[in-house]
Design a protein around this motif. Structure first.
Motif, PDB file in Angstrom:
ATOM      1  N   ASP A   1      68.048  43.696   7.768  1.00 50.28           N
ATOM      2  CA  ASP A   1      69.349  42.741   7.615  1.00 50.28           C
ATOM      3  C   ASP A   1      68.759  41.507   7.410  1.00 50.28           C
ATOM      4  O   ASP A   1      67.421  41.367   6.914  1.00 50.28           O
ATOM      5  CB  ASP A   1      70.178  42.416   8.988  1.00 50.28           C
ATOM      6  CG  ASP A   1      71.478  42.163   8.828  1.00 50.28           C
ATOM      7  OD1 ASP A   1      71.614  41.536   7.866  1.00 50.28           O
ATOM      8  OD2 ASP A   1      72.356  42.084   9.709  1.00 50.28           O
ATOM      9  N   MET A   2      69.358  40.160   7.644  1.00 49.60           N
ATOM     10  CA  MET A   2      69.038  38.971   7.365  1.00 49.60           C
ATOM     11  C   MET A   2      68.118  38.441   8.356  1.00 49.60           C
ATOM     12  O   MET A   2      68.164  38.676   9.685  1.00 49.60           O
ATOM     13  CB  MET A   2      69.957  37.838   7.055  1.00 49.60           C
ATOM     14  CG  MET A   2      70.810  38.284   5.888  1.00 49.60           C
ATOM     15  SD  MET A   2      70.022  38.442   4.452  1.00 49.60           S
ATOM     16  CE  MET A   2      69.550  36.586   4.133  1.00 49.60           C
ATOM     17  N   LEU A   3      66.707  38.021   7.868  1.00 47.80           N
ATOM     18  CA  LEU A   3      65.840  37.320   8.752  1.00 47.80           C
ATOM     19  C   LEU A   3      65.795  35.770   8.327  1.00 47.80           C
ATOM     20  O   LEU A   3      65.457  35.441   7.312  1.00 47.80           O
ATOM     21  CB  LEU A   3      64.292  37.780   8.595  1.00 47.80           C
ATOM     22  CG  LEU A   3      64.215  39.187   9.086  1.00 47.80           C
ATOM     23  CD1 LEU A   3      62.714  39.809   8.579  1.00 47.80           C
ATOM     24  CD2 LEU A   3      64.252  39.389  10.685  1.00 47.80           C
ATOM     25  N   HIS A   4      66.607  34.927   9.071  1.00 53.98           N
ATOM     26  CA  HIS A   4      66.979  33.747   8.681  1.00 53.98           C
ATOM     27  C   HIS A   4      67.542  33.783   7.279  1.00 53.98           C
ATOM     28  O   HIS A   4      68.692  34.411   7.074  1.00 53.98           O
ATOM     29  CB  HIS A   4      65.915  32.662   8.791  1.00 53.98           C
ATOM     30  CG  HIS A   4      66.247  31.269   8.771  1.00 53.98           C
ATOM     31  ND1 HIS A   4      65.985  30.595   7.343  1.00 53.98           N
ATOM     32  CD2 HIS A   4      66.938  30.425   9.555  1.00 53.98           C
ATOM     33  CE1 HIS A   4      66.460  29.410   7.467  1.00 53.98           C
ATOM     34  NE2 HIS A   4      66.992  29.365   8.789  1.00 53.98           N
ATOM     35  N   SER A   5      66.863  33.189   6.241  1.00 55.41           N
ATOM     36  CA  SER A   5      67.694  33.204   4.832  1.00 55.41           C
ATOM     37  C   SER A   5      67.039  34.350   3.959  1.00 55.41           C
ATOM     38  O   SER A   5      67.381  34.551   2.899  1.00 55.41           O
ATOM     39  CB  SER A   5      67.426  32.021   4.193  1.00 55.41           C
ATOM     40  OG  SER A   5      66.143  31.503   3.930  1.00 55.41           O
ATOM     41  N   ARG A   6      66.100  35.283   4.504  1.00 52.16           N
ATOM     42  CA  ARG A   6      65.483  36.406   3.927  1.00 52.16           C
ATOM     43  C   ARG A   6      66.105  37.622   4.158  1.00 52.16           C
ATOM     44  O   ARG A   6      66.381  38.056   5.239  1.00 52.16           O
ATOM     45  CB  ARG A   6      63.914  36.312   4.365  1.00 52.16           C
ATOM     46  CG  ARG A   6      63.259  34.991   4.256  1.00 52.16           C
ATOM     47  CD  ARG A   6      63.360  34.346   2.486  1.00 52.16           C
ATOM     48  NE  ARG A   6      62.894  35.272   1.786  1.00 52.16           N
ATOM     49  CZ  ARG A   6      61.500  35.128   1.388  1.00 52.16           C
ATOM     50  NH1 ARG A   6      60.821  34.153   1.945  1.00 52.16           N
ATOM     51  NH2 ARG A   6      61.047  35.979   0.380  1.00 52.16           N
ATOM     52  N   ASP A   7      66.105  38.518   3.009  1.00 53.15           N
ATOM     53  CA  ASP A   7      66.825  39.763   2.987  1.00 53.15           C
ATOM     54  C   ASP A   7      65.888  40.737   3.316  1.00 53.15           C
ATOM     55  O   ASP A   7      64.952  41.125   2.312  1.00 53.15           O
ATOM     56  CB  ASP A   7      67.361  39.949   1.662  1.00 53.15           C
ATOM     57  CG  ASP A   7      68.372  41.236   1.783  1.00 53.15           C
ATOM     58  OD1 ASP A   7      68.356  41.954   2.754  1.00 53.15           O
ATOM     59  OD2 ASP A   7      69.125  41.570   0.726  1.00 53.15           O
ATOM     60  N   ALA A   8      65.766  41.475   4.497  1.00 50.80           N
ATOM     61  CA  ALA A   8      64.810  42.292   4.799  1.00 50.80           C
ATOM     62  C   ALA A   8      65.648  43.632   4.682  1.00 50.80           C
ATOM     63  O   ALA A   8      66.385  43.986   5.070  1.00 50.80           O
ATOM     64  CB  ALA A   8      64.564  42.362   6.435  1.00 50.80           C
TER      65      ALA A   8
END
Length: 296
Positions: free
Chosen positions: A107-114
């Protein structure tokens, strides 16, 4: 914890600090360690308190995927977390909470898409902070891989230069990038002047490979340049590394009227050094390597 870097909002853009942001917002972890999640260099700077369980983090590898068109927009970061406590059971409890928070996350890690996060390895050790002391520090080490989406590579034509002026073109191009304005004009060849301000970037040509055509002339040239980002702020180093990658990795352009340039990121690593014996202030360094392939 005065003196330890406080991550500013913009620095959460890097995948490592984005992961840390996610952990800092975990209720279960907060109950165990509070906000005591620090860069691994905090120990070197003398900020570790044995009575407080804490988590140290460090990026140990960063691989950026490429395809025939350049940067693929996917990367794999390897992050090591060291859980430290003077209680063995407490160290295990924190390690389990960390694993529960990250293992299988997509899912999202802050603004990064994991896309996916998985545990590569877990081990434990113990150490004595002071020789002859009865105090034992228990360490649980967890290594996670974080597969994530990256910013799409840029496509532009940098400068009309001859193939022997690639280095000049790189410098001119980087100094013109708004996202790197924090370095001002502090982009130095080979070494940073001792009294210069920070942050700064030092660049050097690491190697050059030349491929010959059928007539024995030089056809393809593949110089590798190394860029060392230096700051006394750990968060700033991460942020600038992300901005540097965004303007270089996957870059394609023209050299002169006919020859093409393709830039590929090869690797990334970080290090830290104290500014002097007995001092707690550190220089943080993050090094990136790029291949600038072009026709001669």
């Amino acid at each position: 914890m005065s003196g330890v870097v406080t991550l500013e909002a913009a620095a959460w853009e890097h995948i490592v600090t984005a992961t840390v942001w996610h952990l800092l917002h975990s209720v279960e972890l907060s109950d165990l360690v509070g906000s005591r999640i620090y860069p691994s260099y905090a120990v070197q700077q003398g900020h570790f308190k044995a009575k407080s369980p804490l988590i140290l983090y460090e990026m140990t590898d960063y691989q950026h995927e490429h395809d025939l068109d350049g940067a693929a927009g996917v990367a794999l970061a390897t992050i090591q977390f060291d859980v430290m406590s003077n209680s063995h059971s407490e160290a295990i409890a924190v390690a389990n909470a960390l694993k529960a928070e990250l293992q299988g996350y997509s899912d999202m890690l802050h603004s990064r898409d994991a896309f996916n996060v998985w545990l590569e390895n877990q081990s434990e050790a113990s150490e004595q902070p002071d020789p002859g002391s009865d105090v034992t520090i228990y360490v649980q080490t967890l290594i996670f891989n974080v597969l994530h989406r990256e910013t799409s590579p840029m496509l532009l034509l940098p400068y009309d230069l001859g193939s022997k002026q690639v280095e000049k073109g790189i410098v001119t191009y980087l100094l013109s990038q708004p996202s790197l304005s924090a370095i001002d004009n502090r982009l130095f060849p080979l070494r940073r002047p001792q009294r210069s301000e920070l942050p700064a970037i030092v660049y050097r040509r690491k190697s050059t490979t030349e491929d010959l055509d059928l007539e024995g002339g030089i056809d393809i040239v593949q110089p590798v340049f190394e860029f060392e980002i230096i700051s006394d702020n750990h968060a700033e180093v991460y942020l600038l590394s992300e901005h540097l990658r965004n303007v270089l990795d996957g870059l394609t352009g023209a050299i002169g009227e006919t020859n093409t340039l393709t830039v590929t990121m090869l690797g990334e690593s970080e290090a830290c050094e104290l500014q002097g014996a007995g001092k707690q202030t550190a220089y943080y360094r993050l090094t990136q390597e790029y291949e600038f392939m072009h026709r001669n």
